[in-house]
Design a protein around this motif. Sequence first.
Motif, mmCIF file in Angstrom:
data_model
loop_
_atom_site.group_PDB
_atom_site.id
_atom_site.type_symbol
_atom_site.label_atom_id
_atom_site.label_comp_id
_atom_site.label_asym_id
_atom_site.label_seq_id
_atom_site.Cartn_x
_atom_site.Cartn_y
_atom_site.Cartn_z
ATOM 1 N N GLU B 58 0.830 -1.189 0.000
ATOM 2 C CA GLU B 58 0.000 0.000 0.000
ATOM 3 C C GLU B 58 0.869 1.246 0.000
ATOM 4 N N SER B 59 0.390 2.373 -0.555
ATOM 5 C CA SER B 59 -0.864 2.491 -1.279
ATOM 6 C C SER B 59 -0.631 2.532 -2.783
ATOM 7 N N PHE B 78 -1.996 -6.908 -1.042
ATOM 8 C CA PHE B 78 -1.152 -5.756 -0.730
ATOM 9 C C PHE B 78 -0.685 -5.810 0.719
ATOM 10 N N ARG B 80 0.521 -4.415 4.162
ATOM 11 C CA ARG B 80 0.164 -3.218 4.918
ATOM 12 C C ARG B 80 1.399 -2.679 5.627
ATOM 13 N N ARG B 82 1.405 -1.137 8.498
ATOM 14 C CA ARG B 82 1.352 -1.442 9.932
ATOM 15 C C ARG B 82 0.142 -2.321 10.164
ATOM 16 N N SER B 84 -3.361 -3.737 11.391
ATOM 17 C CA SER B 84 -4.669 -3.212 11.748
ATOM 18 C C SER B 84 -5.243 -4.097 12.840
ATOM 19 N N LEU B 85 -6.304 -3.611 13.491
ATOM 20 C CA LEU B 85 -6.884 -4.377 14.600
ATOM 21 C C LEU B 85 -7.504 -5.696 14.143
ATOM 22 N N THR B 86 -7.892 -5.753 12.857
ATOM 23 C CA THR B 86 -8.484 -7.005 12.373
ATOM 24 C C THR B 86 -7.473 -7.879 11.648
ATOM 25 N N LEU B 87 -6.193 -7.567 11.811
ATOM 26 C CA LEU B 87 -5.168 -8.347 11.113
ATOM 27 C C LEU B 87 -3.989 -8.517 12.073
ATOM 28 N N ASN B 105 9.058 1.656 8.260
ATOM 29 C CA ASN B 105 7.759 1.024 8.512
ATOM 30 C C ASN B 105 7.907 -0.477 8.643
ATOM 31 N N SER B 108 3.546 -5.903 6.581
ATOM 32 C CA SER B 108 3.045 -7.222 6.963
ATOM 33 C C SER B 108 2.028 -7.757 5.959
ATOM 34 N N VAL B 109 1.999 -9.070 5.857
ATOM 35 C CA VAL B 109 0.931 -9.755 5.118
ATOM 36 C C VAL B 109 0.455 -10.916 5.972
ATOM 37 N N SER B 110 -0.801 -11.244 5.794
ATOM 38 C CA SER B 110 -1.348 -12.415 6.462
ATOM 39 C C SER B 110 -0.729 -13.657 5.839
#
Lengths: 196, 196
Positions: B58-59, B78, B80, B82, B84-87, B105, B108-110
């Motif tokens: 991103e972005s 993509f 991220r 940083r 997020s709260l859902t990841l 920075n 991260s990726v799931s």
Amino acid sequence: MDLLKQKINSEGTVLSEHVLKVDSFINHQIDPALMVEIGKEFAKRFKDNQITKVLTIESSGIAPGLMAALELSVPVIFARKRKSLTLVNDVLTSTVHSFTKNETNEISVSSKFINSTDNVLIIDDFLANGQAALGLADLVQQAGANVAGIGIVIEKSFQQGRQLLNEKGYRVESLARIQSLENGKVTFSEEVGATL
Amino acid sequence: MDLLKQKINSEGTVLSEHVLKVDSFINHQIDPALMVEIGKEFAKRFKDNQITKVLTIESSGIAPGLMAALELSVPVIFARKRKSLTLVNDVLTSTVHSFTKNETNEISVSSKFINSTDNVLIIDDFLANGQAALGLADLVQQAGANVAGIGIVIEKSFQQGRQLLNEKGYRVESLARIQSLENGKVTFSEEVGATL
């Protein structure tokens, strides 16, 4: 939009009564073919509105915004959540609070890309409390341009965003409207007879 | 890619010997039709490489990454910058320093979206010092997957990124290679007889 609802049913995960995870096809991993269809659906709904620009917000809005803009044959601009070193002059700014992330961001666009003759379609991936959409609409209005409407991929109809935007007079088009995430299940608005 | 070079010549702005501003068509306002062509060109260059996933960041990487993935008929992920709260669970992380923005920075990726059978095409809008591409390649390797190559929209060939990536054995395909931004002018690599 049936294809989208099918995808939400098959791949979405209900994390709580307020959180639907769609990171396998919308906002982390993206299904490009689905995103093309999302763009086509937005374009269809706003085809008679003489849209001149699409405005969205990084990062999750970029894919649906880009595909809508492609179909409408207009440029897309994505608002940034903070200023970059190469984007400091002539910017319009607004403030957006995210309840999901529990943080407040300044959002900005370069004023050179929106002017008073523009008729702007705002696109975002989610509508929950409406704060991002209101921030984007504020940027459009600061530029003296018109908000033609707001296109949302997934609306959480049980939160206040839709009502807030309608009260301000904005036309809102959501491709999937979720009435409830209760009991770990996605219930779309149509299924409970809600007015569309 | 001639269409891209023409656009850089007509709409790009040289801000300094190191900074080219392309915010009217690449990384703030986006030209969707140009982005389709960028996607097609990446797909053409990697068509024989059995790509299974596109990975970007991103972005600004999302638009070219999405269009490349669309043409290759694979998903795009993509990274991220940083969490997020859902990841928060099962994420692969790496660190990227941006010299342009002067900040570091965590990206991260799931981990569920890249696995050991994947053959990943990395896409980004700019190649300068190569830090973002190296961070993305690190994520792919942590997942046990293969980096099939790195596709870049605009390469600043006078910075060290290309050399660094080549030294690590990565195939780099850049659609526009800029030899110099001296004297307020964009000089592409071909014009000074550089090896492509």
